[in-house]
Design an enzyme around this catalytic site. Structure first.
Site: not given
Ligand code: ME8
Length: 508
Positions: A17, A20, A125, A128, A143, A146, A296, A299
């Site tokens: 994504h 990265h 988690c 993680c 978490c 997440h 954040k 989509k």
């Protein structure tokens, strides 16, 4: 000097994504700059393929972890040429050489007395792949990263005596106040250390997808112990028949995101110390990219920036430039297609691309393409005199965003210079021939210098432009503005199509 630089290695629980892509690009810019300066760079990147996140997502796809890892690792590998990343090696933690070397180093840590058996219980988690400390648990035992429910886990496994390294890490930080950069990240690492280090479990008995613990075949290593060691193992097999560890290790710079600070600033140096290996020089912690609306990226919100869409529309260099320019390296930042379009048009196309094509076109038109052999304008030369050193000093702190700002100030300065001196007017008057020569030589030299310094950011465009200027040298030495006149005086420039063409919608 050897300069070993790394990115984090990405989990292969999905395709790459923007986060990265950002880390790869930002690290590539640093690596390319250091190569320009003549450093002997080794740039490592790769994929982190073991552990729960990968095993769980594979099973959710109805695939075996290896097949799923192969599929996604291939997408990460394909991303590298797409982003024009200049890595020297791409490690996969499922490489048999990595696995063997992890077992060897961890056995050394065991033999050195830093491993014992214990029972671990805590909130875990699976995304993680980490147990949460009590203060880290979100509302309703979720978490905090997440947002998913944590599970209460208890198992007998092997522990790493992290607590034994409290003093050594305190000393490391005291002696190297820039071990973690930027300063805010160092403060965070200090705060974690100040809370007192507790031993951590280093193996898992439930999980099968991992590197087998050599002294207890019923367990696999907790994924972080396997993953962090990539920075050490890769050097032992990146070049068949050679062990590069003595030459390049330990790393000058590990580039990571802020969510994995603890692992790199505490666990990693402690593991190395436990194995009798020197710790790295610096860890640089970058921020997170978020949507243009400050939320954040997701989509469903439609606020994400798809790197492939940007590349298709604007090209790879535009994505590289935009991310480094828009987001202060080391801080969080908001990015989106709107902002990207604005910077593409106003900065890359108008300020830089136009400046370059106008300069070449004027030398072509007024001087038959031949770069005038005259001294440059002292006023302009002054503005460039400390630029290469200032840029290098910022890069020494990995501040590629401020370095880009300094370079861009000169791009703007050159545009102002052209407006002030109006070479198109000078060309009308034969008595102004000397002045015109000076202006053209100065613009040429300025465009050449900013381009050399921009090479790490937008390598493909700069290569084309420097070739058209007849001055292909893009080493750091070539970044000084010559007061005596362009060293390439007398060469003939060649015209080139716009480096950053205006978008189709603009032409209508
Ligand atoms: O953490 N913006 O892998 P990963 C900026 N396998 N950077 C981001 C980001 C975002 N929105 N999302 C992720 C792992 N990153 C481990 C690393 S290293 C021995 C093991 C960054 O795929 C993240 O901070 O979750 C990390 O540095 C890298 O991408 C890989 O994240």
């Amino acid at each position: 000097m050897p300069y070993f630089i790394t990115t984090a290695i990405a989990y292969v629980n999905g395709p790459p994504h923007l986060g990265h892509a950002y880390e790869e690009i930002a690290t590539d810019v640093l690596a390319r700059h250091m190569r320009q300066r003549g450093e002997d760079v080794f740039f490592l990147t790769g994929t982190d393929e073991h552990g729960e996140p990968v095993a769980d997502s594979a099973h959710a796809q109805g695939l075996e972890p290896q097949a799923w890892a192969d599929q996604n690792a291939a997408r990460f590998k394909e991303l590298m040429p797409t982003l024009n990343i200049s890595q020297d090696f791409f490690i996969r933690t499922t490489d048999p050489e990595h696995i063997a070397r992890v077992q060897e180093v961890m056995q050394r840590i065991y033999d050195n007395g830093y491993v014992y058996k214990g029972v671990y219980e805590g909130w875990y988690c699976p995304r993680c792949a980490d147990f949460k400390t009590d203060t880290d648990v979100g509302e309703g035992n979720t978490c905090p990263i997440h947002g998913i429910p944590l599970t209460r886990e208890s198992e007998e496994n092997w522990f790493f005596k992290l607590s034994a390294f409290q003093q050594q890490i305190e000393q490391l930080y005291a002696e190297h106040p820039d071990f973690v950069m930027p300063a805010r990240a160092m403060n965070e690492a200090q705060a974690f250390l100040g809370g007192g280090l507790q031993d951590v479990s280093l193996s898992r008995s439930k999980l099968k997808w991992g590197v087998t613990v050599p002294w207890d075949q019923s367990q696999v290593f907790y994924v972080w112990f396997d993953a962090l060691l990539n920075y050490y193992t890769a050097l032992s097999y990146a070049r068949p028949g050679q062990d590069l560890a003595d030459h390049y290790g330990p790393a000058q710079l590990h580039v990571i995101g802020k969510d994995i600070l603890k692992f790199h600033t505490i666990f990693w140096p402690a593991m190395l110390m436990a194995a009798g290996i020197a710790p790295p020089e610096h860890v640089f912690v970058h921020g997170f990219l978020m949507g243009e609306d400050g939320r954040k990226m997701s989509k469903s919100l439609g606020n994400g920036l798809d790197p492939f869409e940007v590349i298709e529309q604007f090209g790879t260099d535009a994505l590289r430039y935009y991310l480094l320019r828009e987001v202060q390296f080391g801080q969080d930042g908001n990015v989106g297609i709107k902002g990207c379009t604005v910077r593409y048009e106003s900065e890359l196309a108008n300020e830089y691309g136009n400046l370059a094509s106008r300069t070449i076109a004027m030398i072509d038109r007024y001087r038959d393409g031949v770069v005038p052999a005259v001294a440059t304008d002292p006023a302009l030369a002054d503005d460039f005199s400390t630029l290469p050193q200032d840029v290098a000093a910022l890069f020494d702190r990995a501040d590629s965003t401020q370095a880009l700002e300094l370079i861009w100030q000169r791009v703007r300065r050159l545009n102002r210079y052209a407006e002030e001196r109006q070479p198109w007017q000078l060309a009308k008057d034969p008595d102004s021939a000397d002045q015109l020569n000076q202006v053209l030589a100065s613009l040429y030299e300025g465009v050449r210098v900013v381009s050399v310094l921009l090479a790490p950011y937008i390598p493909a465009s700069v290569e084309k432009l420097l070739a058209a200027l007849g001055a292909p040298d893009s080493t750091y030495a070539a970044a000084s503005f010559s007061a005596a006149g362009p060293l390439t005086s007398g060469v003939t420039v060649s015209t080139l199509p716009p480096l950053f063409p205006k978008m189709a919608s603009d032409r209508t």
